[in-house]
Design a protein around this motif. Sequence first.
Motif: not given
Length: 298
Positions: A63-64, A67, A272, A275, A278-281, A284-285
């Motif tokens: 996943d990472i 992303t 995203e 996903r 909540k979608p990641k932005s 976020d990361v």
Amino acid sequence: MPFKEIDVDTVYKGDPQLKKEDIKNLKEWAEMQPHLPKMTELQLILFLQSCYYSNELAKTTIDIYFTVKTLCPDIFANRSIKDPAVKLAATTMLASILPKRTPNGDTVIFFKLMDNNPDNFNFALQIRCFDMITLSHHHREGPQNGITILFDMQGIVFGHFLKLSVVIMKKLLYYLQEGMPIRLKSLQYFNIPSFMDKILALMKPFMKKELYDSIQIHTTMESLYAQVPKDILPQEYGGSCESLKNLHDKFLKLMAESEDLFKFQETQLADESKRPGKPKSISDVFGMEGTFKKLEVD
């Protein structure tokens, strides 16, 4: 010619710890994640092996990986040696997988500037070339027991340091430690510049203690040989490996021959909008990029 990756049956036969049932379970999980792209069996193998056969850790790493690749096009998009900017980066830097392994079985990725002009140095694109050649090697040869990254710092001047970016460094080290499907064992540096302490100070906030403790700074060649035997190294360092020029020619050739793989990797992005939760932005990361302190140097 079409990219030729290793046959998965060969990988299974060579690794008794790798179980087809575990790969089957990982594949079923991946196919149930609506935001993830379709993966090949070899990719699943690379992730599971790099995570020491832990299915749960492999899920997090997968996943990472997708992303970060999706949110950081400045580093990972446009994976083609035909692109003038990527070609310049590859011409500027040698990133070679040395033919011989260390006594403990680690694969050595050797880095050296082939063009010392800081004007031709692009940190994000040098990282892209590293990622491209490393994953290409894993797709050709299969999972590696471990990776030692060896840097010859000769030719690196303060002008190169000034082109390093705190934001790009944070993205690189997060990806390297959390998402890249390799077993990174150590970082080795030799021919050290006088400002090496400043480079390490830039890296340290984004490194886990385990990785930071793996860094070895060699002030003599004897110190280096104790970790990476002389015989493994290119001719210029007294080793039995071929010359730097030949290694660089092969590096450029492999980049060109891996075009099909790189094009496929470009299509593998996370969606995203699909996903669960909540979608990641990017914030976020990595946090808000604007919150990074200005890099100050003495």
